[in-house]
Design an enzyme around this catalytic site. Sequence first.
Site, PDB file in Angstrom:
ATOM      1  N   SER A  26       0.822  -1.224   0.000  1.00 14.45           N
ATOM      2  CA  SER A  26       0.000   0.000   0.000  1.00 14.45           C
ATOM      3  C   SER A  26       0.848   1.264   0.000  1.00 14.45           C
ATOM      4  O   SER A  26       1.673   1.453   0.893  1.00 14.45           O
ATOM      5  CB  SER A  26      -0.866   0.063   1.270  1.00 14.45           C
ATOM      6  OG  SER A  26      -1.938  -0.797   1.180  1.00 14.45           O
ATOM      7  N   HIS A  57      -3.100   0.929  -4.940  1.00 13.76           N
ATOM      8  CA  HIS A  57      -2.485  -0.216  -5.621  1.00 13.76           C
ATOM      9  C   HIS A  57      -2.760  -0.085  -7.125  1.00 13.76           C
ATOM     10  O   HIS A  57      -3.920  -0.053  -7.536  1.00 13.76           O
ATOM     11  CB  HIS A  57      -3.109  -1.535  -5.146  1.00 13.76           C
ATOM     12  CG  HIS A  57      -2.768  -1.903  -3.742  1.00 13.76           C
ATOM     13  ND1 HIS A  57      -1.793  -2.800  -3.427  1.00 13.76           N
ATOM     14  CD2 HIS A  57      -3.283  -1.496  -2.560  1.00 13.76           C
ATOM     15  CE1 HIS A  57      -1.720  -2.937  -2.106  1.00 13.76           C
ATOM     16  NE2 HIS A  57      -2.615  -2.143  -1.557  1.00 13.76           N
ATOM     17  N   HIS A  79      -5.294  -9.453  -2.587  1.00  8.82           N
ATOM     18  CA  HIS A  79      -5.497  -9.764  -1.173  1.00  8.82           C
ATOM     19  C   HIS A  79      -6.627 -10.778  -1.014  1.00  8.82           C
ATOM     20  O   HIS A  79      -7.592 -10.759  -1.777  1.00  8.82           O
ATOM     21  CB  HIS A  79      -5.872  -8.501  -0.407  1.00  8.82           C
ATOM     22  CG  HIS A  79      -4.878  -7.392  -0.481  1.00  8.82           C
ATOM     23  ND1 HIS A  79      -4.861  -6.477  -1.515  1.00  8.82           N
ATOM     24  CD2 HIS A  79      -3.848  -7.056   0.331  1.00  8.82           C
ATOM     25  CE1 HIS A  79      -3.874  -5.616  -1.315  1.00  8.82           C
ATOM     26  NE2 HIS A  79      -3.237  -5.948  -0.212  1.00  8.82           N
ATOM     27  N   TYR A  81      -8.756 -10.562   1.259  1.00  9.56           N
ATOM     28  CA  TYR A  81      -9.977  -9.830   1.640  1.00  9.56           C
ATOM     29  C   TYR A  81     -10.747  -9.293   0.446  1.00  9.56           C
ATOM     30  O   TYR A  81     -11.895  -8.894   0.577  1.00  9.56           O
ATOM     31  CB  TYR A  81      -9.670  -8.711   2.651  1.00  9.56           C
ATOM     32  CG  TYR A  81      -8.796  -7.589   2.140  1.00  9.56           C
ATOM     33  CD1 TYR A  81      -9.248  -6.683   1.192  1.00  9.56           C
ATOM     34  CD2 TYR A  81      -7.503  -7.433   2.626  1.00  9.56           C
ATOM     35  CE1 TYR A  81      -8.447  -5.651   0.738  1.00  9.56           C
ATOM     36  CE2 TYR A  81      -6.695  -6.412   2.184  1.00  9.56           C
ATOM     37  CZ  TYR A  81      -7.167  -5.522   1.231  1.00  9.56           C
ATOM     38  OH  TYR A  81      -6.363  -4.524   0.779  1.00  9.56           O
ATOM     39  N   GLU A  82     -10.119  -9.267  -0.729  1.00  8.82           N
ATOM     40  CA  GLU A  82     -10.866  -8.861  -1.922  1.00  8.82           C
ATOM     41  C   GLU A  82     -11.765 -10.001  -2.407  1.00  8.82           C
ATOM     42  O   GLU A  82     -12.500  -9.847  -3.380  1.00  8.82           O
ATOM     43  CB  GLU A  82      -9.896  -8.463  -3.040  1.00  8.82           C
ATOM     44  CG  GLU A  82      -9.111  -7.196  -2.728  1.00  8.82           C
ATOM     45  CD  GLU A  82      -8.027  -6.922  -3.764  1.00  8.82           C
ATOM     46  OE1 GLU A  82      -8.312  -6.203  -4.737  1.00  8.82           O
ATOM     47  OE2 GLU A  82      -6.909  -7.453  -3.602  1.00  8.82           O
ATOM     48  N   ALA A 109       1.986  -2.618   4.542  1.00  7.55           N
ATOM     49  CA  ALA A 109       1.611  -1.686   5.605  1.00  7.55           C
ATOM     50  C   ALA A 109       1.064  -2.515   6.753  1.00  7.55           C
ATOM     51  O   ALA A 109       0.419  -3.537   6.516  1.00  7.55           O
ATOM     52  CB  ALA A 109       0.541  -0.732   5.094  1.00  7.55           C
ATOM     53  N   MET A 206      -2.694  -7.485   6.489  1.00  9.43           N
ATOM     54  CA  MET A 206      -3.645  -8.350   5.765  1.00  9.43           C
ATOM     55  C   MET A 206      -3.031  -8.924   4.495  1.00  9.43           C
ATOM     56  O   MET A 206      -3.752  -9.190   3.533  1.00  9.43           O
ATOM     57  CB  MET A 206      -4.907  -7.548   5.415  1.00  9.43           C
ATOM     58  CG  MET A 206      -5.584  -6.874   6.598  1.00  9.43           C
ATOM     59  SD  MET A 206      -6.906  -5.795   6.048  1.00  9.43           S
ATOM     60  CE  MET A 206      -7.278  -4.882   7.556  1.00  9.43           C
ATOM     61  N   SER A 207      -1.730  -9.113   4.492  1.00  8.72           N
ATOM     62  CA  SER A 207      -1.111  -9.595   3.246  1.00  8.72           C
ATOM     63  C   SER A 207       0.128 -10.426   3.546  1.00  8.72           C
ATOM     64  O   SER A 207       0.314 -10.908   4.664  1.00  8.72           O
ATOM     65  CB  SER A 207      -0.739  -8.397   2.358  1.00  8.72           C
ATOM     66  OG  SER A 207       0.311  -7.651   2.965  1.00  8.72           O
ATOM     67  N   ASN A 230       0.287   2.808  11.478  1.00 10.04           N
ATOM     68  CA  ASN A 230      -0.597   3.240  12.567  1.00 10.04           C
ATOM     69  C   ASN A 230      -0.360   2.310  13.753  1.00 10.04           C
ATOM     70  O   ASN A 230       0.188   1.225  13.575  1.00 10.04           O
ATOM     71  CB  ASN A 230      -2.069   3.127  12.119  1.00 10.04           C
ATOM     72  CG  ASN A 230      -2.400   1.710  11.652  1.00 10.04           C
ATOM     73  OD1 ASN A 230      -2.098   1.343  10.508  1.00 10.04           O
ATOM     74  ND2 ASN A 230      -2.961   0.913  12.523  1.00 10.04           N
ATOM     75  N   HIS A 242      -7.946   3.795   6.290  1.00  6.75           N
ATOM     76  CA  HIS A 242      -7.018   3.515   5.189  1.00  6.75           C
ATOM     77  C   HIS A 242      -6.284   4.794   4.780  1.00  6.75           C
ATOM     78  O   HIS A 242      -5.146   4.753   4.343  1.00  6.75           O
ATOM     79  CB  HIS A 242      -7.792   2.911   4.010  1.00  6.75           C
ATOM     80  CG  HIS A 242      -6.916   2.393   2.898  1.00  6.75           C
ATOM     81  ND1 HIS A 242      -5.885   1.498   3.129  1.00  6.75           N
ATOM     82  CD2 HIS A 242      -6.899   2.638   1.564  1.00  6.75           C
ATOM     83  CE1 HIS A 242      -5.277   1.222   1.974  1.00  6.75           C
ATOM     84  NE2 HIS A 242      -5.874   1.908   1.010  1.00  6.75           N
TER      85      HIS A 242
HETATM   86  N1  HPA Z   1      -4.397  -3.773  10.962  1.00  7.85           N
HETATM   87  C1  HPA Z   1      -4.382  -4.578   9.879  1.00  7.85           C
HETATM   88  N2  HPA Z   1      -3.844  -4.231   8.727  1.00  7.85           N
HETATM   89  C2  HPA Z   1      -3.261  -3.023   8.660  1.00  7.85           C
HETATM   90  C3  HPA Z   1      -3.234  -2.137   9.737  1.00  7.85           C
HETATM   91  C4  HPA Z   1      -3.837  -2.536  10.956  1.00  7.85           C
HETATM   92  O1  HPA Z   1      -3.859  -1.814  11.968  1.00  7.85           O
HETATM   93  N3  HPA Z   1      -2.576  -1.014   9.322  1.00  7.85           N
HETATM   94  C5  HPA Z   1      -2.205  -1.235   8.031  1.00  7.85           C
HETATM   95  N4  HPA Z   1      -2.615  -2.449   7.616  1.00  7.85           N
END
Ligand code: HPA
Length: 269
Positions: A26, A57, A79, A81-82, A109, A206-207, A230, A242
């Site tokens: 990301s 992306h 991903h 999740y997609e 990320a 998530m990847s 974060n 995001h």
């Molecule tokens: N959680 C999951 N995936 C993420 C996060 C998070 O806090 N930040 C960036 N990708």
Amino acid sequence: MISEAADAVRKAIAPRQPTVAIVLGSGLGFLGEEIGDAVRVPYARIPGFPQPTVQGHAGELIAGTLEGAAVLAQSGRFHLYEGHDPAVVALPVRVFAVLGIRTLIVTNAAGGIRRTMRPGSLMLIADHLNFTGRQPLAGPLVEGEERFPDMSDPYDGELRARARAVAAEERIPLEEGTYAATLGPSYETKAEIEMLKRVGADAVGMSTVPEVIIARARGIRCIGISIVTNLAAGLGAPTLSHKEVLETAERVKGDLGRLVKGIVRICDA
Ligand code: HPA
């Protein structure tokens, strides 16, 4: 599908023969702009590659040279999740392997869990926890892959040691820790983060895990870097977005770019 996709990419990038692949996470697509003598292959031209759906992306492979190395960058990953099948998420890595790539650099990320993490920290991935509930190797054995690959050292120890040396030389602060992958796409609850902390996760995203599992089954060396964009749920800002993830990735892209370039330089050393 794997050999059709690999053939399409091989033809499109000829005569380039990349040895290092870089998966751009990301907000990290900018690294693709730094590849010299580049040829771009849009996913629409690669059989089995869907169009990415996530903001930040793109959707192309970029072959060329970076720091003197023949690289292939993946700008836009798939991903779970997609809604993609694990086989789709893993397809690019299978293609890399067929093309003869021996080293995979993955970036992503992530939310920071360990106390030392700050938004903007970079973390070398030392190990991972697969909490996606999926396994890209499940199913019939795919030619060229091990049935029961060893996962005791998925992130190459020697490459990590060299990455630490690059970071020290470039004066880039670098954390190191365990990356937990969840399916997403919702961010975690505070209780989930508390659980992840207790089981040893230092960051969560998530990847990455599906790609690394396939790479190891094919004997590809892996190195991974997370941008802690974060603090994970309950540890920092009251809500996660995001937008925040992309803004932090933008802020530290200089450091990450220098680190990845330093790693590319040492990949073939
Ligand atoms: N959680 C999951 N995936 C993420 C996060 C998070 O806090 N930040 C960036 N990708």
